[in-house]
Scaffold this active site. Sequence first.
Site, mmCIF file in Angstrom:
data_model
loop_
_atom_site.group_PDB
_atom_site.id
_atom_site.type_symbol
_atom_site.label_atom_id
_atom_site.label_comp_id
_atom_site.label_asym_id
_atom_site.label_seq_id
_atom_site.Cartn_x
_atom_site.Cartn_y
_atom_site.Cartn_z
ATOM 1 N N LYS A 287 0.784 -0.816 0.122
ATOM 2 C CA LYS A 287 0.487 -0.174 0.049
ATOM 3 C C LYS A 287 1.070 1.144 0.180
ATOM 4 O O LYS A 287 0.575 2.271 -0.740
ATOM 5 C CB LYS A 287 -0.440 0.192 0.940
ATOM 6 C CG LYS A 287 -1.833 -1.168 1.433
ATOM 7 C CD LYS A 287 -2.899 -1.237 2.695
ATOM 8 C CE LYS A 287 -2.060 -1.112 3.676
ATOM 9 N NZ LYS A 287 -1.431 -2.437 4.232
ATOM 10 N N ARG B 62 -9.225 1.094 8.858
ATOM 11 C CA ARG B 62 -8.924 -0.525 9.327
ATOM 12 C C ARG B 62 -10.071 -1.396 10.451
ATOM 13 O O ARG B 62 -10.382 -2.875 10.457
ATOM 14 C CB ARG B 62 -7.493 -0.517 10.516
ATOM 15 C CG ARG B 62 -6.556 -1.228 9.378
ATOM 16 C CD ARG B 62 -5.413 -0.916 10.247
ATOM 17 N NE ARG B 62 -4.351 -1.475 10.158
ATOM 18 C CZ ARG B 62 -2.903 -0.667 9.954
ATOM 19 N NH1 ARG B 62 -3.633 0.685 8.996
ATOM 20 N NH2 ARG B 62 -2.461 -1.944 9.533
ATOM 21 N N ARG C 107 11.421 -5.233 4.909
ATOM 22 C CA ARG C 107 11.109 -4.373 4.576
ATOM 23 C C ARG C 107 12.367 -3.198 5.541
ATOM 24 O O ARG C 107 12.651 -3.357 6.548
ATOM 25 C CB ARG C 107 9.817 -3.662 4.993
ATOM 26 C CG ARG C 107 9.662 -2.263 4.443
ATOM 27 C CD ARG C 107 8.228 -2.216 5.220
ATOM 28 N NE ARG C 107 7.258 -2.931 6.490
ATOM 29 C CZ ARG C 107 6.254 -2.112 6.330
ATOM 30 N NH1 ARG C 107 5.441 -1.430 5.475
ATOM 31 N NH2 ARG C 107 5.264 -2.916 7.731
ATOM 32 N N ARG D 91 11.710 -1.087 11.076
ATOM 33 C CA ARG D 91 10.204 -0.335 12.379
ATOM 34 C C ARG D 91 10.340 -1.908 12.975
ATOM 35 O O ARG D 91 10.351 -2.782 12.831
ATOM 36 C CB ARG D 91 9.015 -0.306 10.958
ATOM 37 C CG ARG D 91 8.342 0.382 10.697
ATOM 38 C CD ARG D 91 7.781 0.515 9.957
ATOM 39 N NE ARG D 91 6.329 -0.006 10.662
ATOM 40 C CZ ARG D 91 5.077 0.030 9.738
ATOM 41 N NH1 ARG D 91 5.291 0.448 8.814
ATOM 42 N NH2 ARG D 91 3.702 -0.406 10.882
ATOM 43 N N ARG E 208 -0.175 -8.851 14.155
ATOM 44 C CA ARG E 208 -1.587 -7.671 12.794
ATOM 45 C C ARG E 208 -2.094 -8.933 11.892
ATOM 46 O O ARG E 208 -3.076 -8.160 11.087
ATOM 47 C CB ARG E 208 -0.348 -6.983 12.102
ATOM 48 C CG ARG E 208 0.643 -5.708 13.158
ATOM 49 C CD ARG E 208 2.757 -5.657 13.013
ATOM 50 N NE ARG E 208 2.497 -5.044 11.442
ATOM 51 C CZ ARG E 208 3.959 -5.257 11.152
ATOM 52 N NH1 ARG E 208 4.487 -5.460 11.763
ATOM 53 N NH2 ARG E 208 3.527 -4.511 9.918
HETATM 54 P P1 ADP Z 1 1.716 -2.289 8.168
HETATM 55 O O1 ADP Z 1 2.936 -1.306 7.437
HETATM 56 O O2 ADP Z 1 2.113 -3.165 8.185
HETATM 57 O O3 ADP Z 1 0.373 -2.004 6.838
HETATM 58 P P2 ADP Z 1 0.570 0.834 8.834
HETATM 59 O O4 ADP Z 1 1.874 1.580 8.856
HETATM 60 O O5 ADP Z 1 -0.027 1.224 8.318
HETATM 61 O O6 ADP Z 1 0.934 -0.774 8.524
HETATM 62 O O7 ADP Z 1 0.583 0.673 10.628
HETATM 63 C C1 ADP Z 1 1.313 0.298 11.384
HETATM 64 C C2 ADP Z 1 0.253 0.080 12.839
HETATM 65 O O8 ADP Z 1 0.273 0.956 13.511
HETATM 66 C C3 ADP Z 1 -0.213 -0.988 13.212
HETATM 67 O O9 ADP Z 1 0.091 -1.834 13.281
HETATM 68 C C4 ADP Z 1 -1.313 -0.327 14.420
HETATM 69 O O10 ADP Z 1 -1.135 -0.984 15.589
HETATM 70 C C5 ADP Z 1 -1.695 0.602 13.822
HETATM 71 N N1 ADP Z 1 -2.213 1.581 12.888
HETATM 72 C C6 ADP Z 1 -2.173 1.849 11.560
HETATM 73 N N2 ADP Z 1 -3.390 2.228 10.714
HETATM 74 C C7 ADP Z 1 -4.073 2.065 11.903
HETATM 75 C C8 ADP Z 1 -5.532 2.245 12.114
HETATM 76 N N3 ADP Z 1 -6.384 2.697 10.938
HETATM 77 N N4 ADP Z 1 -6.297 1.818 13.239
HETATM 78 C C9 ADP Z 1 -6.263 1.571 14.256
HETATM 79 N N5 ADP Z 1 -4.366 1.111 13.888
HETATM 80 C C10 ADP Z 1 -3.948 1.808 13.526
HETATM 81 P P1 ADP Z 2 2.340 -1.924 3.389
HETATM 82 O O1 ADP Z 2 2.500 -0.545 3.720
HETATM 83 O O2 ADP Z 2 0.991 -2.610 2.811
HETATM 84 O O3 ADP Z 2 2.524 -2.796 4.404
HETATM 85 P P2 ADP Z 2 4.475 -1.826 1.120
HETATM 86 O O4 ADP Z 2 4.238 -0.755 0.227
HETATM 87 O O5 ADP Z 2 5.715 -0.946 2.718
HETATM 88 O O6 ADP Z 2 3.970 -2.007 2.351
HETATM 89 O O7 ADP Z 2 5.517 -2.723 0.924
HETATM 90 C C1 ADP Z 2 6.570 -3.649 1.794
HETATM 91 C C2 ADP Z 2 7.819 -4.753 1.319
HETATM 92 O O8 ADP Z 2 7.007 -5.053 0.278
HETATM 93 C C3 ADP Z 2 8.547 -3.108 1.047
HETATM 94 O O9 ADP Z 2 10.021 -3.476 2.014
HETATM 95 C C4 ADP Z 2 8.283 -3.171 -0.441
HETATM 96 O O10 ADP Z 2 9.170 -2.720 -0.551
HETATM 97 C C5 ADP Z 2 8.353 -4.645 -1.124
HETATM 98 N N1 ADP Z 2 6.956 -4.538 -1.763
HETATM 99 C C6 ADP Z 2 5.989 -3.580 -1.688
HETATM 100 N N2 ADP Z 2 5.509 -3.923 -3.195
HETATM 101 C C7 ADP Z 2 5.950 -4.509 -4.002
HETATM 102 C C8 ADP Z 2 6.052 -6.208 -4.956
HETATM 103 N N3 ADP Z 2 5.225 -5.730 -5.322
HETATM 104 N N4 ADP Z 2 6.729 -6.195 -5.280
HETATM 105 C C9 ADP Z 2 7.951 -7.315 -4.684
HETATM 106 N N5 ADP Z 2 7.932 -6.730 -3.262
HETATM 107 C C10 ADP Z 2 7.646 -5.211 -3.208
#
Ligand code: ADP
Ligand code: ADP
Length: 219
Positions: free
Chosen positions: A14, A88, A127, A161, A172
């Site tokens: 995302k 979420r 990541r 992270r 998660r």
């Molecule tokens: P990921 O990359 O794993 O999708 P995010 O960066 O979006 O994670 O979120 C990291 C953490 O922040 C989540 O595990 C949760 O604890 C909190 N968080 C993020 N967005 C939300 C949301 N919309 N509602 C509740 N908690 C959230």
């Molecule tokens: P989210 O925001 O949904 O948690 P991220 O964009 O942070 O996900 O992506 C998670 C990890 O996967 C990062 O290390 C990113 O570089 C890698 N990644 C993202 N998209 C792809 C893809 N299409 N193929 C392979 N690796 C990817």
Amino acid sequence: MTNIILLGPPGAGKGTQARKLVEERGMVQLSTGDMLREARTSGTAMGRKVAAVMDGGGLVTDEIVIGLIEEKMKGSRGAGFIFDGFPRTLAQADALGAMLKRSGQRLDAVIEMRVDDEALVRRISGRFTCGNCGEVYHDQTRPTKKPGTCDVCGSTDMQRRADDNAESLKVRLMEYYKKTSPLIGYYYALGDLFTIDGLAEIGDVAKSLAGIVDQQAVS
Ligand code: ADP
Ligand code: ADP
Ligand code: ZN
């Protein structure tokens, strides 16, 4: 104005895709994860409260995230919003619908990025991000050109992270299936849902996404 939600489990891609849309289309990325990480470094009582929850992999309360989103939406202008990691829960989805309505806006598309659990483990464990500009990298699938140096801004402040470990990912993922995946049905019923293959290469995922955004922009 095109407003979209990127919906998918942790590691679905995302953030990676949101950044591309910001760069290529001038859209505004609203990542609640980024907002919460910022809040926890601010030293406020709210920051301390969210830190423990995030480290454990649980969800922060709806009240806090909805408040953060509302504030950011008011202060941002651009070619539409990309909601990244929000909503979420069903309560957050209802709140977002109400906020958009109040400001005379609509939701154009909810894009579910489908990636299987096995791939998510690989994605999360590899990541890392640039601490200066936020660019997202991966040890195998998206390494920096020069080891330890950001391709975009040249910073050497690469960060991992604290919650990107197998233990926290388990929690998660369970939170995702229990509380977030019902949104797929919710948005399907509203007629807003699109599903794309998040397992494809970054550039190909971007093409699928662009196709949907373009289609929604004219409709
Ligand atoms: P990921 O990359 O794993 O999708 P995010 O960066 O979006 O994670 O979120 C990291 C953490 O922040 C989540 O595990 C949760 O604890 C909190 N968080 C993020 N967005 C939300 C949301 N919309 N509602 C509740 N908690 C959230
Ligand atoms: P989210 O925001 O949904 O948690 P991220 O964009 O942070 O996900 O992506 C998670 C990890 O996967 C990062 O290390 C990113 O570089 C890698 N990644 C993202 N998209 C792809 C893809 N299409 N193929 C392979 N690796 C990817
Ligand atoms: Zn950078």
